[in-house]
Scaffold this active site. Structure first.
Site, PDB file in Angstrom:
ATOM      1  N   GLU A   1     -33.505  73.717  21.491  1.00  0.00           N
ATOM      2  CA  GLU A   1     -34.596  72.635  21.103  1.00  0.00           C
ATOM      3  C   GLU A   1     -34.832  72.902  19.513  1.00  0.00           C
ATOM      4  O   GLU A   1     -35.193  71.931  18.905  1.00  0.00           O
ATOM      5  CB  GLU A   1     -35.720  73.299  21.711  1.00  0.00           C
ATOM      6  CG  GLU A   1     -35.887  73.398  23.329  1.00  0.00           C
ATOM      7  CD  GLU A   1     -35.164  74.699  23.989  1.00  0.00           C
ATOM      8  OE1 GLU A   1     -35.831  75.164  25.084  1.00  0.00           O
ATOM      9  OE2 GLU A   1     -34.303  75.167  23.356  1.00  0.00           O
TER      10      GLU A   1
ATOM     11  N   ALA B   1      -3.018  82.025  41.732  1.00  0.00           N
ATOM     12  CA  ALA B   1      -2.056  80.718  41.885  1.00  0.00           C
ATOM     13  C   ALA B   1      -1.162  81.034  42.799  1.00  0.00           C
ATOM     14  O   ALA B   1      -0.436  82.024  42.877  1.00  0.00           O
ATOM     15  CB  ALA B   1      -1.249  80.707  40.494  1.00  0.00           C
TER      16      ALA B   1
END
Length: 382
Positions: free
Chosen positions: A56, A158
């Site tokens: 912000e 993997a």
């Protein structure tokens, strides 16, 4: 910029901006902010790095025009407390913003609805819940860490199409292709820590660093109850450069050495500490394995908010059966190596009934070259 966009359209822009903070803002959340006035975006910003201004403030300090009367779209409730930077609520009030659209509320007890309350007390309209689930998903690590005080654990492995992480010979280079391995470097940059077992270190002598350009090396965490890690391993040799934690059990380490294997426990400890290794004592479970729940609590206290688990079958099984895993990344290569004794990604005793299998939800399938990666959240057990 097309006009007549919906609040959801602007929040999607804010989400896209927020992702720029990946790997740079931890343990803070990724946040994006868009300021809109008269149907046009007049400012945008994100939380760029830990210790820097929040989204912000970055947006409002770089406005193209006076933001008075503008609407603000922010992915997470504006903070209202002093930390490394001033509260975002202050600058929103100071710049006379008319309305703030909030993606999701902040679970940090220092905020937790107080940011919204303060804005409303100063006459600023606030609407919450804009793309709430997307905003929460963006910061799944932050919310888990805030709510449990323990790291978010993401298991990555993997395997070949027949479920092997290596050939029977032990050879594992490489299971997947280069595109998959590059994405793993992004994951190492995303998560604050990376965890492996001593078996992986002894077999592969890995570095466990981030090789992505501009990436951040994760804190390396090695589970090594008997303190067997070699002084000449790449992990130890680079411990002065990359934060490295070895979790061990003094009783297990001593008992192993009393068998005549090695009687230099004190010398080993001193040598590792001289190399820069942080030794973290963790009690063992009845089966002799480290108590991972206890380890995660200690790591949470040290500010490690998230961990990429790149363990072997034994460590992965322990984490999964102890219900410590929040997300799974399973990379699957179109290869077959066979072998009854070839290693699998998750071993252990296994789950006896299919109806009790650990399930994933919100599953996403990605493709990297010829490989695929399936990722999803671990569903809560009922």
């Amino acid at each position: 910029m097309r006009k007549n966009q919906t609040p959801e359209d602007y929040m999607r822009q804010a989400l896209q901006l927020a992702r720029k903070g990946e790997g740079k803002v931890s343990p803070n959340p990724m946040v994006g902010c868009v300021a809109v006035k008269d149907g046009a975006v007049i400012a945008a910003g994100c939380h760029e790095k830990y210790g820097g201004f929040h989204a912000e403030r970055n947006a409002l300090l770089n406005c193209k025009e006076d933001p008075e009367g503008a609407e603000l779209y922010v992915t997470l409730e504006p903070c209202c407390h002093y930390g490394k930077t001033p509260p975002c609520t202050e600058i929103i009030i100071e710049k006379k913003i008319k309305k703030v659209y909030v993606g999701c509320l902040d679970s940090n007890p220092k905020v937790a609805g107080n940011g919204v309350r303060i804005l409303r007390e100063h006459g600023i309209a606030v609407e919450t819940g804009i793309l709430e689930q997307e905003c929460r998903d963006l910061n799944e690590v932050f919310f888990h860490y805030m709510e449990t005080k323990t790291p978010f654990l993401a298991m990555k492995y993997a395997m070949t199409l027949d479920g092997k992480i290596a050939c029977e010979s032990g050879d594992s280079k490489w299971v997947t292709g280069e595109d998959s391995r590059n994405y793993v470097q992004r994951l190492r940059n995303r998560y604050r820590g990376i965890m492996a077992g001593i078996g992986t270190v002894l077999a592969d002598d890995p570095m466990l660093n981030c090789r992505m350009e501009g990436g951040r090396n994760p804190v390396r965490i090695i589970c090594d109850s008997r303190l067997r890690i070699p002084q000449g391993s790449q992990i130890v040799k680079t411990a002065s450069e990359i934060e490295t934690i070895v979790a061990w059990s003094p009783n297990r380490a001593l008992a192993w050495r009393e068998q005549g294997i090695d009687k230099t426990l004190e010398e080993k400890k001193q040598a590792l500490e001289r190399s820069g290794v942080i030794l973290l004592e963790v009690p063992p479970k009845e089966n002799g394995e480290l108590d991972l729940s206890h380890l995660l609590r200690q790591l949470g206290e040290r500010g490690v908010d998230s961990i990429l688990l790149e363990g072997g079958g034994t460590l992965n099984a322990s984490a999964l059966t102890e219900n410590l895993v929040q997300r799974v990344y399973a990379f699957i290569a179109p290869k077959l190596v066979a072998g009854a004794n070839a290693k699998s990604p998750i071993e252990g005793a296994g789950i006896p009934r299919m109806k009790d299998a650990v399930a994933l939800e919100d599953v996403e399938v990605m493709r990297f070259g010829d490989d695929i990666c399936m990722t999803g959240k671990v569903a809560k057990q009922r």
